[in-house]
Design a protein around this motif. Structure first.
Motif, PDB file in Angstrom:
ATOM      1  N   ARG A 204      39.675  33.762 -38.933  1.00  0.00           N
ATOM      2  CA  ARG A 204      38.263  33.716 -39.305  1.00  0.00           C
ATOM      3  C   ARG A 204      37.677  32.344 -39.011  1.00  0.00           C
ATOM      4  N   LEU A 205      36.410  32.326 -38.588  1.00  0.00           N
ATOM      5  CA  LEU A 205      35.699  31.078 -38.373  1.00  0.00           C
ATOM      6  C   LEU A 205      35.084  30.636 -39.696  1.00  0.00           C
ATOM      7  N   LEU A 206      35.608  29.538 -40.252  1.00  0.00           N
ATOM      8  CA  LEU A 206      35.148  29.061 -41.558  1.00  0.00           C
ATOM      9  C   LEU A 206      34.047  28.023 -41.450  1.00  0.00           C
ATOM     10  N   PHE A 207      33.961  27.337 -40.310  1.00  0.00           N
ATOM     11  CA  PHE A 207      33.013  26.229 -40.196  1.00  0.00           C
ATOM     12  C   PHE A 207      32.654  26.013 -38.736  1.00  0.00           C
ATOM     13  N   ASP A 208      31.396  25.686 -38.473  1.00  0.00           N
ATOM     14  CA  ASP A 208      30.912  25.328 -37.146  1.00  0.00           C
ATOM     15  C   ASP A 208      29.850  24.256 -37.336  1.00  0.00           C
ATOM     16  N   GLY A 209      30.214  23.004 -37.038  1.00  0.00           N
ATOM     17  CA  GLY A 209      29.253  21.924 -37.222  1.00  0.00           C
ATOM     18  C   GLY A 209      29.866  20.575 -36.880  1.00  0.00           C
ATOM     19  N   PRO A 210      29.133  19.488 -37.080  1.00  0.00           N
ATOM     20  CA  PRO A 210      29.633  18.154 -36.763  1.00  0.00           C
ATOM     21  C   PRO A 210      30.806  17.750 -37.651  1.00  0.00           C
ATOM     22  N   PRO A 211      31.699  16.915 -37.139  1.00  0.00           N
ATOM     23  CA  PRO A 211      32.832  16.459 -37.955  1.00  0.00           C
ATOM     24  C   PRO A 211      32.393  15.796 -39.265  1.00  0.00           C
ATOM     25  N   ALA A 212      31.303  15.038 -39.229  1.00  0.00           N
ATOM     26  CA  ALA A 212      30.848  14.353 -40.441  1.00  0.00           C
ATOM     27  C   ALA A 212      30.451  15.350 -41.528  1.00  0.00           C
ATOM     28  N   GLU A 213      29.865  16.460 -41.112  1.00  0.00           N
ATOM     29  CA  GLU A 213      29.491  17.491 -42.082  1.00  0.00           C
ATOM     30  C   GLU A 213      30.727  18.145 -42.689  1.00  0.00           C
ATOM     31  N   LEU A 214      31.745  18.379 -41.845  1.00  0.00           N
ATOM     32  CA  LEU A 214      33.001  18.940 -42.358  1.00  0.00           C
ATOM     33  C   LEU A 214      33.630  17.987 -43.363  1.00  0.00           C
ATOM     34  N   ALA A 215      33.611  16.690 -43.046  1.00  0.00           N
ATOM     35  CA  ALA A 215      34.184  15.706 -43.960  1.00  0.00           C
ATOM     36  C   ALA A 215      33.448  15.723 -45.301  1.00  0.00           C
ATOM     37  N   ARG A 216      32.113  15.839 -45.266  1.00  0.00           N
ATOM     38  CA  ARG A 216      31.335  15.889 -46.509  1.00  0.00           C
ATOM     39  C   ARG A 216      31.693  17.122 -47.327  1.00  0.00           C
ATOM     40  N   GLY A 218      34.425  18.589 -47.376  1.00  0.00           N
ATOM     41  CA  GLY A 218      35.779  18.429 -47.897  1.00  0.00           C
ATOM     42  C   GLY A 218      35.915  17.329 -48.922  1.00  0.00           C
ATOM     43  N   GLY A 219      34.790  16.708 -49.266  1.00  0.00           N
ATOM     44  CA  GLY A 219      34.836  15.686 -50.302  1.00  0.00           C
ATOM     45  C   GLY A 219      34.753  14.265 -49.808  1.00  0.00           C
ATOM     46  N   GLY A 220      34.599  14.077 -48.478  1.00  0.00           N
ATOM     47  CA  GLY A 220      34.444  12.742 -47.917  1.00  0.00           C
ATOM     48  C   GLY A 220      35.753  11.984 -47.794  1.00  0.00           C
ATOM     49  N   GLY A 221      35.628  10.717 -47.374  1.00  0.00           N
ATOM     50  CA  GLY A 221      36.809   9.875 -47.194  1.00  0.00           C
ATOM     51  C   GLY A 221      37.536  10.170 -45.894  1.00  0.00           C
ATOM     52  N   ASP A 222      38.835   9.980 -45.903  1.00  0.00           N
ATOM     53  CA  ASP A 222      39.668  10.201 -44.727  1.00  0.00           C
ATOM     54  C   ASP A 222      39.464  11.624 -44.183  1.00  0.00           C
ATOM     55  N   PHE A 223      39.247  11.721 -42.856  1.00  0.00           N
ATOM     56  CA  PHE A 223      38.878  13.015 -42.276  1.00  0.00           C
ATOM     57  C   PHE A 223      39.981  14.056 -42.450  1.00  0.00           C
ATOM     58  N   GLU A 224      41.224  13.664 -42.228  1.00  0.00           N
ATOM     59  CA  GLU A 224      42.315  14.629 -42.346  1.00  0.00           C
ATOM     60  C   GLU A 224      42.437  15.144 -43.780  1.00  0.00           C
ATOM     61  N   ARG A 225      42.332  14.253 -44.749  1.00  0.00           N
ATOM     62  CA  ARG A 225      42.392  14.682 -46.149  1.00  0.00           C
ATOM     63  C   ARG A 225      41.211  15.586 -46.489  1.00  0.00           C
ATOM     64  N   ALA A 226      40.032  15.238 -45.960  1.00  0.00           N
ATOM     65  CA  ALA A 226      38.841  16.054 -46.210  1.00  0.00           C
ATOM     66  C   ALA A 226      38.998  17.442 -45.609  1.00  0.00           C
ATOM     67  N   PHE A 227      39.622  17.503 -44.423  1.00  0.00           N
ATOM     68  CA  PHE A 227      39.859  18.782 -43.763  1.00  0.00           C
ATOM     69  C   PHE A 227      40.801  19.649 -44.592  1.00  0.00           C
ATOM     70  N   VAL A 228      41.886  19.072 -45.071  1.00  0.00           N
ATOM     71  CA  VAL A 228      42.833  19.812 -45.916  1.00  0.00           C
ATOM     72  C   VAL A 228      42.153  20.267 -47.201  1.00  0.00           C
ATOM     73  N   SER A 229      41.330  19.386 -47.778  1.00  0.00           N
ATOM     74  CA  SER A 229      40.603  19.734 -48.991  1.00  0.00           C
ATOM     75  C   SER A 229      39.620  20.872 -48.730  1.00  0.00           C
ATOM     76  N   PHE A 230      38.949  20.824 -47.582  1.00  0.00           N
ATOM     77  CA  PHE A 230      38.011  21.888 -47.207  1.00  0.00           C
ATOM     78  C   PHE A 230      38.729  23.231 -47.141  1.00  0.00           C
ATOM     79  N   LEU A 231      39.886  23.268 -46.471  1.00  0.00           N
ATOM     80  CA  LEU A 231      40.647  24.503 -46.377  1.00  0.00           C
ATOM     81  C   LEU A 231      41.059  25.001 -47.758  1.00  0.00           C
ATOM     82  N   GLY A 232      41.490  24.085 -48.605  1.00  0.00           N
ATOM     83  CA  GLY A 232      41.895  24.472 -49.944  1.00  0.00           C
ATOM     84  C   GLY A 232      40.755  25.064 -50.761  1.00  0.00           C
ATOM     85  N   ARG A 233      39.581  24.458 -50.630  1.00  0.00           N
ATOM     86  CA  ARG A 233      38.427  24.951 -51.364  1.00  0.00           C
ATOM     87  C   ARG A 233      38.006  26.337 -50.865  1.00  0.00           C
ATOM     88  N   ARG A 234      38.040  26.522 -49.538  1.00  0.00           N
ATOM     89  CA  ARG A 234      37.588  27.788 -48.983  1.00  0.00           C
ATOM     90  C   ARG A 234      38.550  28.925 -49.295  1.00  0.00           C
TER      91      ARG A 234
END
Length: 237
Positions: A204-216, A218-234
């Motif tokens: 499934r496509l969960l997100f389509d947008g700029p990396p900065a928006e994905l980081a936001r 996911g909670g901000g901060g380090d991009f990789e951590r934000a990405f993992v956090s985003f997946l966890g939240r979704r």
């Protein structure tokens, strides 16, 4: 990072892929533009390679449509399809003829120049570094001068210096107007090089947008951590 604003070079609508009872892709839709670098990221098994291989015409979708014509998409698979006993130029010449380009010799010369391989033209593939083999692989994907090129995990087998040279080449292609869609498991590459990020999970496509928006998201901060956090939240984890 490369933005867009150019014309569409690829339109994907409702793409699905089923293997028996398993859905590898579900209702994936997005658009790519000339000069844009678009990253596809997600956990293992998310459907990244399946998506790119369908876009490249390697396999057929089970549902949906892809707006592009024959020969309008370049394909750089994760495993280079090179003949190790032939030289760089011989490989390019062979594939140019298979692509039925109008002037193989002119195309080979242009690809050698464009990918920085002129000095390696007469070297056999089995004597090249991993980084230079990947440059040849990219050159093969560009032989038909496609408006968009797909790269599946292009830097996975490269050391940091080789990765830097590869991304310099790919970024230059985008600067000259080629649309670039790449998958990567190194999410920092998505943050650094892509104007847009597609996040896949379980097809499934969960997100389509700029990396900065994905980081936001996911909670901000380090991009990789934000990405993992985003997946966890979704996914509710």
């Amino acid at each position: 990072m490369r933005g867009h604003g150019g014309p569409e070079v690829l339109r994907v609508e409702g793409l699905g892929k089923r293997y028996g009872s398993r859905e590898a892709l579900r209702e994936v839709s997005f658009v790519a533009h000339a000069g844009e670098m678009l990253a596809v990221i997600g956990p293992n098994g998310a459907g990244k390679t399946t998506l790119l291989s369908i876009l490249a015409g390697v396999q057929a979708p089970s549902a949906g449509s892809i707006g592009r014509g024959a020969g309008e998409i370049g394909w750089v698979p994760q495993e280079p399809a090179l003949y190790s006993k032939l030289t760089v130029a011989e490989n390019l010449r062979l594939f140019a003829r298979l692509e039925k380009v109008s002037d193989p010799e002119a195309i080979v010369a242009r690809m050698l120049e464009q990918t920085g391989l002129v000095e390696r033209a007469q070297e056999r593939i089995d004597r090249l570094s991993g980084g230079n083999r990947q440059r040849v692989n990219v050159a093969l994907g560009l032989l038909a001068d496609p408006p968009v090129i797909l790269l599946d995990e292009p830097s996975s087998a490269l050391d940091p210096a080789q990765r830097e040279r590869l991304w310099s080449l790919v970024s230059e292609l985008a600067t000259k107007g080629t649309g670039v869609v790449f998958s990567t498991h190194i999410v920092a590459e998505a943050e650094r090089y892509a104007a847009r990020v597609l996040v896949l999970e379980e097809g499934r496509l969960l997100f389509d947008g700029p990396p900065a928006e994905l980081a936001r998201e996911g909670g901000g901060g380090d991009f990789e951590r934000a990405f993992v956090s985003f997946l966890g939240r979704r996914s509710g984890r």
